[in-house]
Design a protein around this motif. Structure first.
Motif, mmCIF file in Angstrom:
data_model
loop_
_atom_site.group_PDB
_atom_site.id
_atom_site.type_symbol
_atom_site.label_atom_id
_atom_site.label_comp_id
_atom_site.label_asym_id
_atom_site.label_seq_id
_atom_site.Cartn_x
_atom_site.Cartn_y
_atom_site.Cartn_z
ATOM 1 N N SER A 419 0.852 -1.190 0.000
ATOM 2 C CA SER A 419 0.000 0.000 0.000
ATOM 3 C C SER A 419 0.886 1.238 0.000
ATOM 4 O O SER A 419 1.752 1.387 0.878
ATOM 5 C CB SER A 419 -0.920 0.011 1.230
ATOM 6 O OG SER A 419 -1.501 1.277 1.430
ATOM 7 N N LEU A 420 0.681 2.121 -0.975
ATOM 8 C CA LEU A 420 1.467 3.352 -1.042
ATOM 9 C C LEU A 420 1.211 4.229 0.176
ATOM 10 O O LEU A 420 2.126 4.836 0.733
ATOM 11 C CB LEU A 420 1.140 4.123 -2.326
ATOM 12 C CG LEU A 420 1.899 5.441 -2.527
ATOM 13 C CD1 LEU A 420 3.401 5.202 -2.562
ATOM 14 C CD2 LEU A 420 1.439 6.146 -3.787
ATOM 15 N N SER A 421 -0.053 4.280 0.614
ATOM 16 C CA SER A 421 -0.402 5.099 1.772
ATOM 17 C C SER A 421 0.325 4.613 3.021
ATOM 18 O O SER A 421 0.861 5.413 3.796
ATOM 19 C CB SER A 421 -1.916 5.075 1.999
ATOM 20 O OG SER A 421 -2.257 5.760 3.185
ATOM 21 N N GLN A 422 0.369 3.288 3.224
ATOM 22 C CA GLN A 422 1.056 2.742 4.389
ATOM 23 C C GLN A 422 2.566 2.971 4.299
ATOM 24 O O GLN A 422 3.231 3.208 5.313
ATOM 25 C CB GLN A 422 0.752 1.248 4.529
ATOM 26 C CG GLN A 422 -0.682 0.941 4.927
ATOM 27 C CD GLN A 422 -1.077 1.598 6.243
ATOM 28 O OE1 GLN A 422 -0.324 1.562 7.214
ATOM 29 N NE2 GLN A 422 -2.258 2.212 6.260
ATOM 30 N N PHE A 423 3.099 2.898 3.082
ATOM 31 C CA PHE A 423 4.524 3.165 2.880
ATOM 32 C C PHE A 423 4.857 4.602 3.274
ATOM 33 O O PHE A 423 5.844 4.858 3.976
ATOM 34 C CB PHE A 423 4.904 2.909 1.424
ATOM 35 C CG PHE A 423 6.242 3.469 1.039
ATOM 36 C CD1 PHE A 423 7.420 2.828 1.408
ATOM 37 C CD2 PHE A 423 6.332 4.657 0.322
ATOM 38 C CE1 PHE A 423 8.656 3.357 1.057
ATOM 39 C CE2 PHE A 423 7.563 5.189 -0.032
ATOM 40 C CZ PHE A 423 8.728 4.535 0.347
ATOM 41 N N VAL A 424 4.029 5.539 2.813
ATOM 42 C CA VAL A 424 4.263 6.953 3.136
ATOM 43 C C VAL A 424 4.194 7.170 4.645
ATOM 44 O O VAL A 424 5.040 7.854 5.232
ATOM 45 C CB VAL A 424 3.241 7.848 2.403
ATOM 46 C CG1 VAL A 424 3.333 9.290 2.894
ATOM 47 C CG2 VAL A 424 3.473 7.798 0.895
#
Length: 532
Positions: A419-424
């Protein structure tokens, strides 16, 4: 989320520009590829101290006594023995700690009921001042009185000590009473040039303190309940006027109502106003949402959905951590009370605000999942460290903003994330950066060496320890082993099941390092790694 990327980018662009990845900033240190710590003295005979770090100019080694009462400072010297063959044995004296370090002095810092905070130390490189902290024990169930935040522990006394490291003279002290400042790994204090930002979690105040060349700690401003110097005077003056007006109204009323309103002319300071910094934050959020829509009906609906619905959530935010971006701007991290006092805030929602101390305005606001903030983090990572103008060694610390290998590593993690959001969110947990938390040693330069960052890195943290040596591989010759660092006994641990952690203290420019392996209930094992 509301933001103003242009403002933040301009703050960074006013600073010295970071060269793009692959430029010559690291070329000056290529000779370190062949000047490496190639010899190890295992279980060196050394004082039973808690070794903290080398100062960033390499002049001093900071350590504390095991009872956390005394500061002991050493001067790194250089071994006067050499060898040519691998099996050459050094004289017994060469294997002693005092062959590498000379004790300059021992200074008692802590009083009888205080202890030194062993994870806290900041170095003022221009004056060779050291900032240390001592404190009494935490009181976890302290009542929230005098405007304190419920759920935040209290410490009866926290003392900051400013020392001249050349001779150990204590120049000044700053005491905080019944407060809570997160001193672990310098998290609650940030140094930029001669300015300190100290975060009181308990009273939600950012204290800006100047370190004068004379060695004095001078209060500059306090940001929290009030933002400008005359805010408190203005509010008190107005409250007095309101009290006088209320009193005259009471005199005009019948005598039966006078006794019932006798206390109404006193301003309830605890819940009359939100803090100044919180009002600035709410105002910025409101204005940002207001300007999103031009149609009046859509504007009202947007405010209901984005502002009023989350109003109490914004009001309940507390300041977690602060860092300077430059001399005028602070990056402030907000979140819940639980996240502010937790050892790990990874799972708590958080927000970032950029605050201009001169205008007392919030100029940008982001949620911790905002792509815009991540892009700034990726492009301007070096500037988030906001080091002193005199700390030129910071130009050599590898980051994904100045090193192609670090950038490739970051992007690899990004592409593998589910997940890009979780990575950020995961990347944003590191902001604001802890002050002076990275070693400038050339052996952590990712343009020169490759190593397992799970076991060792430039970050000032304990690492899980293994019985296998940590390999440093040449970048330019990918299959060439340059040197190895092995913490702990030479033969390894007798009990492989026992949990061990290691810390590594690298000199900023000499091929010299200490590895300290700690095992529960056992004496630490100290190794010295040097160029033989």
């Amino acid at each position: 989320m509301l933001r103003n990327n242009n403002v933040v980018a301009r703050i960074f662009q006013r600073q010295i520009q970071t060269p793009p990845p692959g430029t010559s900033v690291h070329c000056a240190r290529r000779f370190y590829e062949n000047l490496v710590p190639s010899f190890t003295i295992y279980d060196v005979e050394c004082p039973d101290h808690s070794f903290r770090k080398f100062t960033d100019d390499g002049q001093y080694l900071i350590s504390f006594s095991r009872n956390h009462q005394d500061l002991i400072v050493y001067r790194p010297t250089w071994l006067s023995y050499s060898y040519k063959q691998e099996d050459c044995h050094l004289p017994s004296r060469a294997k002693r700690f005092d062959s590498f370090f000379t004790q300059l002095y021992c200074v008692p810092l802590a009083s009888s009921n205080e202890v030194i905070c062993k994870d806290f130390f900041l170095y003022v490189i221009t004056n060779q001042f050291g900032l240390f902290a001592t404190s009494t024990a935490q009181i976890h169930d302290a009542p929230a009185i005098g405007g304190a935040i419920q759920g935040v522990p209290s410490i009866e006394r926290i003392t900051f000590h400013l020392l001249r490291l050349e001779d150990g003279v204590i120049l000044d002290e700053k005491v905080f009473h019944n407060d809570f400042i997160n001193l672990a790994h310098n998290m609650g204090v940030f140094l930029y040039d001669d300015l300190l930002a100290v975060v009181s979690l308990r009273y939600q105040t950012i204290y800006i303190i100047q370190i004068r060349e004379s060695g004095n700690l001078v209060d500059v401003r306090a940001i929290g309940a009030f933002c400008r110097e005359d805010d408190e005077l203005f509010l008190n003056s107005n409250s007095q006027c309101m009290a006088v007006a209320d009193k005259s109204k009471l005199h005009q009323s019948s005598g039966n109502h006078v006794d019932n309103g006798v206390h109404s002319n006193q301003l309830n300071s605890d819940n009359s106003f939100l803090s100044g910094i919180k009002q600035r934050l709410l105002s910025f959020i409101f204005q940002g949402i207001w300007s999103e829509e031009t149609d009046k009906f859509q504007r009202v609906q947007c405010l209901k959905k984005k502002f009023y619905f989350h109003f109490q959530d914004y009001v309940d935010l507390i300041i977690w951590k602060v860092q300077f971006l430059d001399r005028h701007h602070l990056l402030i991290k907000f979140g819940s009370v639980d996240g502010g006092v937790s050892r790990s805030a990874d799972h708590h929602a958080s927000f970032f605000a950029v605050y201009n101390m001169e205008t007392t305005e919030i100029v940008a606001f982001y949620q911790n999942s905002a792509d815009e903030l991540y892009l700034l983090f990726e492009q301007f990572c070096d500037h988030f460290y906001a080091m002193s103008r005199n700390s030129s060694y910071m130009n050599f610390i590898s980051s994904h903003s100045n090193n192609i290998h670090a950038l490739e590593q970051l992007r690899s993690i990004k592409y593998k994330a589910s997940s890009l959001s979780q990575f950020v969110k995961k990347m944003m947990t590191s902001l604001p950066f802890s002050c002076q938390s990275l070693s400038p040693s050339p052996y952590f330069d990712q343009s020169l060496f490759r190593y397992d960052e799970k076991l060792i890195s430039a970050t000032d943290r304990h690492r899980p320890s293994t019985d296998h040596p940590i390999k440093f591989i040449s970048r330019r010759q990918p299959h060439t082993l340059k040197f190895k660092i092995k913490p702990g006994p030479e033969a390894g641990s007798l009990d492989g099941r026992t949990k061990k952690v290691s810390s590594f203290l690298f000199h900023p420019f000499l091929p010299l390092a200490l590895s300290i392996q700690q095992t529960l209930f056992l004496q630490p094992s100290v190794n010295i790694h040097f160029r033989g």
